[in-house]
Design a protein around this motif. Structure first.
Motif, PDB file in Angstrom:
ATOM      1  N   THR A  32      -5.914  30.999  -4.956  1.00 58.09           N
ATOM      2  CA  THR A  32      -4.971  31.473  -3.713  1.00 58.09           C
ATOM      3  C   THR A  32      -4.067  31.243  -3.177  1.00 58.09           C
ATOM      4  OG1 THR A  32      -5.983  30.050  -2.225  1.00 58.09           O
ATOM      5  CG2 THR A  32      -6.986  31.620  -1.748  1.00 58.09           C
ATOM      6  N   GLY A  33      -3.179  29.978  -4.206  1.00 58.49           N
ATOM      7  CA  GLY A  33      -2.457  29.531  -3.818  1.00 58.49           C
ATOM      8  C   GLY A  33      -1.798  29.187  -2.794  1.00 58.49           C
ATOM      9  N   ASP A  34      -2.890  29.524  -1.787  1.00 61.68           N
ATOM     10  CA  ASP A  34      -2.483  28.921  -0.110  1.00 61.68           C
ATOM     11  C   ASP A  34      -3.537  28.000   0.700  1.00 61.68           C
ATOM     12  OD1 ASP A  34      -0.942  30.384   2.266  1.00 61.68           O
ATOM     13  OD2 ASP A  34      -3.682  30.005   2.520  1.00 61.68           O
ATOM     14  N   ARG A  35      -2.778  27.354   1.817  1.00 62.90           N
ATOM     15  CA  ARG A  35      -3.932  25.848   1.746  1.00 62.90           C
ATOM     16  C   ARG A  35      -4.816  26.738   3.144  1.00 62.90           C
ATOM     17  NH1 ARG A  35      -3.287  20.302   3.000  1.00 62.90           N
ATOM     18  NH2 ARG A  35      -4.528  20.354   5.233  1.00 62.90           N
ATOM     19  N   GLU A  36      -4.243  27.049   4.046  1.00 57.71           N
ATOM     20  CA  GLU A  36      -4.907  27.893   4.861  1.00 57.71           C
ATOM     21  C   GLU A  36      -6.382  29.270   4.541  1.00 57.71           C
ATOM     22  OE1 GLU A  36      -5.056  27.469   7.926  1.00 57.71           O
ATOM     23  OE2 GLU A  36      -4.010  25.850   7.985  1.00 57.71           O
ATOM     24  N   ASP A  37      -5.856  29.984   2.983  1.00 48.83           N
ATOM     25  CA  ASP A  37      -6.191  30.717   2.706  1.00 48.83           C
ATOM     26  C   ASP A  37      -7.391  29.662   1.672  1.00 48.83           C
ATOM     27  OD1 ASP A  37      -5.284  32.980   3.189  1.00 48.83           O
ATOM     28  OD2 ASP A  37      -5.093  33.858   1.474  1.00 48.83           O
ATOM     29  N   ALA A  38      -7.144  28.814   0.723  1.00 47.06           N
ATOM     30  CA  ALA A  38      -7.960  28.196   0.216  1.00 47.06           C
ATOM     31  C   ALA A  38      -9.335  27.849   1.300  1.00 47.06           C
ATOM     32  CB  ALA A  38      -7.765  27.063  -0.238  1.00 47.06           C
ATOM     33  N   MET A  39      -8.769  26.713   2.693  1.00 46.46           N
ATOM     34  CA  MET A  39      -9.923  26.514   3.544  1.00 46.46           C
ATOM     35  C   MET A  39     -10.873  27.724   4.394  1.00 46.46           C
ATOM     36  SD  MET A  39      -7.651  23.955   4.888  1.00 46.46           S
ATOM     37  CE  MET A  39      -8.068  23.700   6.674  1.00 46.46           C
ATOM     38  N   ASP A  40     -10.569  28.728   4.193  1.00 50.83           N
ATOM     39  CA  ASP A  40     -10.931  29.780   4.829  1.00 50.83           C
ATOM     40  C   ASP A  40     -12.280  30.561   3.642  1.00 50.83           C
ATOM     41  OD1 ASP A  40     -10.013  29.859   7.439  1.00 50.83           O
ATOM     42  OD2 ASP A  40      -9.336  32.394   6.978  1.00 50.83           O
ATOM     43  N   LEU A  41     -11.531  30.459   2.348  1.00 52.15           N
ATOM     44  CA  LEU A  41     -12.233  30.723   1.317  1.00 52.15           C
ATOM     45  C   LEU A  41     -13.775  29.634   1.281  1.00 52.15           C
ATOM     46  CD1 LEU A  41     -10.289  32.706  -0.854  1.00 52.15           C
ATOM     47  CD2 LEU A  41     -11.480  33.908   0.898  1.00 52.15           C
ATOM     48  N   PHE A  42     -13.051  28.720   1.422  1.00 47.39           N
ATOM     49  CA  PHE A  42     -13.840  27.810   1.232  1.00 47.39           C
ATOM     50  C   PHE A  42     -15.044  27.420   2.220  1.00 47.39           C
ATOM     51  CE2 PHE A  42     -15.032  23.089   1.606  1.00 47.39           C
ATOM     52  CZ  PHE A  42     -15.458  23.028   0.778  1.00 47.39           C
ATOM     53  N   GLN A  43     -14.841  27.335   3.489  1.00 48.09           N
ATOM     54  CA  GLN A  43     -16.097  27.708   4.094  1.00 48.09           C
ATOM     55  C   GLN A  43     -16.765  28.805   3.716  1.00 48.09           C
ATOM     56  OE1 GLN A  43     -14.310  28.583   8.278  1.00 48.09           O
ATOM     57  NE2 GLN A  43     -16.298  28.823   9.096  1.00 48.09           N
TER      58      GLN A  43
END
Lengths: 173, 267
Positions: A32-43
């Motif tokens: 994603t290249g984006d911290r917030e996106d990565a965390m969202d998708l991780f969840q």
């Protein structure tokens, strides 16, 4: 393992996936290249994996299976973004400041990390994902095949094509 | 060679520090925990034991016993898959052994050994749940016919469905499907093998003969009136057979709180 294990009682979900937290987060961060996106998708990945865990037949397939969930979610998110026409301008390299005022080392020549990152993001979806799974996460081609729902040969071809395109881009510039 | 160089470069580019990842994982954890509070399946303790009936897979949740599977019968994987859909499984042999001890007590003649609560989460249909619940009320030392059990569930013509229900009983022994027999007096089939059905019925006081018929000593008990009779008693013939239980002998009927008929005077 106890006696019961011989008839295939799988380990609890948390225990089974604990060791993969970092690499999945790394994969999502790169995708994603984006911290917030990565965390969202991780969840999202974790919750989906938990819900679907009973359908997983064998422990051997766990790693490619969870990569598949993560990569499907990445693809869904990219598609949704495209539909909504949202511009993602956040292209900062991991932890680096955006380089809009002066062209610095990061945003510079064709050899830089950010350049490479952009180039990967421009690859067709499957090729980009396959490349990242192979080169960053170190999955086997067969595992990538399982994750991307294609054959191992096709996964190998995708990685090859991706690398070839990157090489071409570099030569062009 | 250039391909290799690019690949090496990809690998080396912008490494993400493990500490950054750990921080991100740490931040998502409370959110995941919140979601999991709603999603989390209840836990079940699973173990394998050896019993007089063969090796058994046993699963127990906090609400009660959830599943027993005869491991020498195929379909263990299916039972396990069903359990996984409803529960988070934890291997726990101690819990299985406790239940194994209760099964041993059945063979020592303890009539209250299988009284522990059961968790019918694996049962999908309402009809089946009602059948298992009313079957639990058939005491040790008594049997009921498929037809009779169908009647207690309120569908007297559905003895075939009762047959299927007994075949898919997730908790044999504790949901006593071995206490369901055919109307002609033969003991019928059993999911854990007919031999095991005979073993269980014998442990509960029935003399099962070689012809798989129940013995002549059996008496008919009527749950509504609380009276038991000989099978040939004129009063017994008048009552609805669906409401009858068949007891191994007068002692078992007495143990279940019934009194002897004053007409036929069963011993």
């Amino acid at each position: 393992m106890g006696r019961a294990y011989e008839i295939g009682i799988p380990p609890p979900f948390e225990e089974a996936v604990k060791s993969m937290e970092r690499e999945i987060m790394r994969f999502l961060m790169r995708s994603t290249g984006d911290r917030e996106d990565a965390m969202d998708l991780f969840q999202e990945t974790w919750i989906r994996a938990y819900r679907a865990y009973p359908t997983l037949q064998s422990e051997d397939g766990l790693r490619p299976w969870i990569y598949r969930i993560a990569s499907n979610l990445c693809r869904n998110r990219a598609r949704d973004r495209m539909r909504r026409g949202r511009v993602i301008a956040n292209e900062t390299a991991d932890g680096a400041a955006p380089a809009d005022n002066a062209p610095n080392q990061l945003d510079g020549g064709p050899e830089s990390a950010l350049h490479l990152k952009r180039a990967i993001s421009r690859l067709p979806g499957k090729q980009g994902q396959a490349l990242m799974m192979r080169k960053f996460a170190g999955l086997e081609y067969a595992e990538i095949g399982t994750a991307l729902n294609c054959s191992a040969e096709s996964a190998r071809a995708s990685v090859y094509q991706a690398v070839k395109k990157l090489k071409k881009l570099r030569l062009d510039e | 060679m250039k391909t290799n160089r690019t690949a090496t470069q990809v690998k080396a580019s912008a490494p993400i520090d493990d500490r950054v990842l750990d921080a991100m994982i740490g931040q998502t954890r409370p959110r995941i925990e919140r979601a999991m509070k709603i999603l989390r399946r209840p836990q079940a303790r699973v173990g394998v034991i050896s019993s007089p009936l063969g090796r058994l897979l046993i699963a127990e949740s906090d609400r009660g016993l959830a599943a027993i599977h005869f491991l020498f019968i195929s379909g263990g994987e299916r039972t396990l898959a069903m359990l996984r859909r409803k529960f988070d499984l934890i291997e726990n042999d101690a819990s299985a052994r406790r239940i194994g001890a209760e099964i041993d007590r059945v063979f020592e003649g303890d009539f209250s050994a299988t009284a522990r609560p059961v968790d019918l989460s694996l049962v999908e249909s309402d009809f089946q749940r009602r059948a298992y619940t009313s079957l639990r009320k058939v005491p040790p030392g008594a049997v009921i016919t498929y037809h009779g059990l169908a009647a207690t569930v309120g569908q007297p013509d559905s003895q075939r469905a009762i047959g299927n229900t007994m075949a898919s009983n997730p908790i044999p022994i504790f949901v006593p499907c071995h206490r369901v027999i055919r109307s002609d007096g033969t003991i019928g089939n059993y999911g854990g093998g007919v031999d095991n059905k005979i073993k269980l019925l014998r442990a509960e006081g029935f003399e099962v003969g070689r012809d798989l018929r129940l013995p002549a000593l059996a008496v008919m008990g009527h749950r509504r009136t609380g009276i038991f009779c000989r099978p040939d008693c004129s009063a017994a013939r008048r009552v609805d057979p669906a409401k009858m239980l068949i007891f191994a002998d007068a002692k078992c009927a007495g143990h279940a709180g019934l009194r002897a008929c004053k007409l036929c005077k069963p011993a």
